[in-house]
Design a protein around this motif. Structure first.
Motif, PDB file in Angstrom:
ATOM      1  N   PRO A  49       0.823  -1.208   0.000  1.00 25.84           N
ATOM      2  CA  PRO A  49       0.000   0.000   0.000  1.00 25.84           C
ATOM      3  C   PRO A  49       0.863   1.266   0.000  1.00 25.84           C
ATOM      4  O   PRO A  49       2.015   1.258   0.427  1.00 25.84           O
ATOM      5  N   ARG A  50       0.295   2.341  -0.470  1.00 26.23           N
ATOM      6  CA  ARG A  50       0.972   3.639  -0.527  1.00 26.23           C
ATOM      7  C   ARG A  50       1.462   4.058   0.855  1.00 26.23           C
ATOM      8  O   ARG A  50       2.529   4.645   0.998  1.00 26.23           O
ATOM      9  N   SER A  51       0.700   3.732   1.882  1.00 22.65           N
ATOM     10  CA  SER A  51       1.081   4.109   3.247  1.00 22.65           C
ATOM     11  C   SER A  51       2.430   3.509   3.641  1.00 22.65           C
ATOM     12  O   SER A  51       3.191   4.123   4.382  1.00 22.65           O
ATOM     13  N   VAL A  52       2.750   2.317   3.129  1.00 18.08           N
ATOM     14  CA  VAL A  52       4.042   1.689   3.419  1.00 18.08           C
ATOM     15  C   VAL A  52       5.162   2.508   2.782  1.00 18.08           C
ATOM     16  O   VAL A  52       6.185   2.770   3.411  1.00 18.08           O
ATOM     17  N   PHE A  53       4.952   2.946   1.542  1.00 20.86           N
ATOM     18  CA  PHE A  53       5.956   3.784   0.879  1.00 20.86           C
ATOM     19  C   PHE A  53       6.126   5.102   1.612  1.00 20.86           C
ATOM     20  O   PHE A  53       7.248   5.569   1.802  1.00 20.86           O
ATOM     21  N   LEU A  54       5.019   5.708   2.024  1.00 18.14           N
ATOM     22  CA  LEU A  54       5.103   6.986   2.734  1.00 18.14           C
ATOM     23  C   LEU A  54       5.876   6.834   4.044  1.00 18.14           C
ATOM     24  O   LEU A  54       6.717   7.674   4.370  1.00 18.14           O
ATOM     25  N   GLU A  55       5.602   5.778   4.776  1.00 23.89           N
ATOM     26  CA  GLU A  55       6.308   5.568   6.040  1.00 23.89           C
ATOM     27  C   GLU A  55       7.791   5.292   5.799  1.00 23.89           C
ATOM     28  O   GLU A  55       8.664   5.858   6.461  1.00 23.89           O
ATOM     29  N   LYS A  56       8.079   4.439   4.825  1.00 24.34           N
ATOM     30  CA  LYS A  56       9.469   4.086   4.508  1.00 24.34           C
ATOM     31  C   LYS A  56      10.260   5.324   4.100  1.00 24.34           C
ATOM     32  O   LYS A  56      11.334   5.586   4.633  1.00 24.34           O
ATOM     33  N   PHE A  57       9.721   6.117   3.193  1.00 19.30           N
ATOM     34  CA  PHE A  57      10.465   7.274   2.718  1.00 19.30           C
ATOM     35  C   PHE A  57      10.393   8.446   3.695  1.00 19.30           C
ATOM     36  O   PHE A  57      11.217   9.351   3.630  1.00 19.30           O
ATOM     37  N   GLY A  58       9.467   8.394   4.638  1.00 20.79           N
ATOM     38  CA  GLY A  58       9.486   9.338   5.749  1.00 20.79           C
ATOM     39  C   GLY A  58      10.728   9.110   6.597  1.00 20.79           C
ATOM     40  O   GLY A  58      11.402  10.060   7.004  1.00 20.79           O
ATOM     41  N   LEU A  60      13.533   7.730   5.518  1.00 22.77           N
ATOM     42  CA  LEU A  60      14.695   8.138   4.722  1.00 22.77           C
ATOM     43  C   LEU A  60      14.851   9.655   4.729  1.00 22.77           C
ATOM     44  O   LEU A  60      15.967  10.170   4.876  1.00 22.77           O
ATOM     45  N   SER A  61      13.766  10.375   4.616  1.00 16.79           N
ATOM     46  CA  SER A  61      13.809  11.838   4.628  1.00 16.79           C
ATOM     47  C   SER A  61      14.314  12.353   5.969  1.00 16.79           C
ATOM     48  O   SER A  61      15.161  13.253   6.030  1.00 16.79           O
ATOM     49  N   ARG A  62      13.796  11.788   7.036  1.00 17.59           N
ATOM     50  CA  ARG A  62      14.243  12.218   8.373  1.00 17.59           C
ATOM     51  C   ARG A  62      15.718  11.891   8.585  1.00 17.59           C
ATOM     52  O   ARG A  62      16.454  12.676   9.188  1.00 17.59           O
ATOM     53  N   PHE A  63      16.157  10.743   8.085  1.00 20.07           N
ATOM     54  CA  PHE A  63      17.576  10.395   8.154  1.00 20.07           C
ATOM     55  C   PHE A  63      18.415  11.484   7.496  1.00 20.07           C
ATOM     56  O   PHE A  63      19.388  11.964   8.076  1.00 20.07           O
ATOM     57  N   GLN A  94      18.012   2.978   9.947  1.00 17.19           N
ATOM     58  CA  GLN A  94      17.763   1.573  10.248  1.00 17.19           C
ATOM     59  C   GLN A  94      16.290   1.225  10.048  1.00 17.19           C
ATOM     60  O   GLN A  94      15.966   0.173   9.504  1.00 17.19           O
ATOM     61  N   ALA A  95      15.397   2.120  10.460  1.00 15.16           N
ATOM     62  CA  ALA A  95      13.958   1.885  10.248  1.00 15.16           C
ATOM     63  C   ALA A  95      13.651   1.820   8.756  1.00 15.16           C
ATOM     64  O   ALA A  95      12.853   0.989   8.317  1.00 15.16           O
ATOM     65  N   PHE A  96      14.297   2.682   7.970  1.00 18.59           N
ATOM     66  CA  PHE A  96      14.134   2.655   6.512  1.00 18.59           C
ATOM     67  C   PHE A  96      14.562   1.300   5.961  1.00 18.59           C
ATOM     68  O   PHE A  96      13.845   0.682   5.172  1.00 18.59           O
ATOM     69  N   LEU A  97      15.733   0.816   6.385  1.00 23.74           N
ATOM     70  CA  LEU A  97      16.232  -0.473   5.903  1.00 23.74           C
ATOM     71  C   LEU A  97      15.334  -1.627   6.327  1.00 23.74           C
ATOM     72  O   LEU A  97      15.137  -2.573   5.573  1.00 23.74           O
ATOM     73  N   ASP A  98      14.796  -1.535   7.546  1.00 22.47           N
ATOM     74  CA  ASP A  98      13.941  -2.601   8.062  1.00 22.47           C
ATOM     75  C   ASP A  98      12.615  -2.700   7.309  1.00 22.47           C
ATOM     76  O   ASP A  98      11.944  -3.726   7.396  1.00 22.47           O
ATOM     77  N   SER A 103      10.387  -7.532   2.338  1.00 21.29           N
ATOM     78  CA  SER A 103       9.972  -8.063   3.640  1.00 21.29           C
ATOM     79  C   SER A 103       8.498  -7.758   3.887  1.00 21.29           C
ATOM     80  O   SER A 103       7.796  -8.563   4.477  1.00 21.29           O
ATOM     81  N   TYR A 104       8.026  -6.587   3.442  1.00 21.34           N
ATOM     82  CA  TYR A 104       6.602  -6.289   3.584  1.00 21.34           C
ATOM     83  C   TYR A 104       5.787  -7.307   2.798  1.00 21.34           C
ATOM     84  O   TYR A 104       4.819  -7.865   3.291  1.00 21.34           O
ATOM     85  N   TYR A 105       6.205  -7.578   1.560  1.00 14.09           N
ATOM     86  CA  TYR A 105       5.470  -8.511   0.717  1.00 14.09           C
ATOM     87  C   TYR A 105       5.456  -9.895   1.359  1.00 14.09           C
ATOM     88  O   TYR A 105       4.423 -10.543   1.440  1.00 14.09           O
TER      89      TYR A 105
END
Length: 121
Positions: A49-58, A60-63, A94-98, A103-105
């Protein structure tokens, strides 16, 4: 992200440290809003879902923002805040990598399979 970071980096390099840090904090506050606008919409029910991408790249952005905040503090010889910011950067990286898409799939496929085979769940 380069576009987002232009102003605080320019302020930092110009010796306007307090203004740069304020701008970095503004960017941190706006990460979710900015990503919501910039990340293309996917079809409903897309996998993942789009929400997974938003959280993941959130993450990365914060990093990236925290990393630049740490560099700005180091330039000012402010080692304690620099260490705090780099720790936050590392945690978000690390959260981005996790949150890899694979792994989501795998998790979502496994969860569906478990639910299908256990009607009492």
């Amino acid at each position: 992200m380069e576009r987002w970071l232009r102003l605080p980096l320019a302020l930092s390099k110009a010796g306007q440290f307090d203004e740069a840090i304020n701008e970095f904090h503004r960017l941190l506050d706006e990460v979710d809003w900015r990503l919501n606008i910039e990340v293309p919409r996917q079809r409903p029910g897309g996998d993942p879902p789009r929400s997974v991408f938003l959280e993941k790249f959130g993450h990365l952005s914060r990093f990236q923002i925290y990393e630049q905040m740490s560099f700005a503090c180091k330039r000012q010889n402010m080692l304690e805040p620099a260490a705090r910011y780099i720790l936050l950067a590392d945690q978000h990286y690390q959260a981005f990598l996790d949150m890899s898409v694979e792994s989501y799939y795998h998790r979502s496929t496994h969860e569906r399979a478990t639910t299908d085979h256990n009607p009492s769940a």
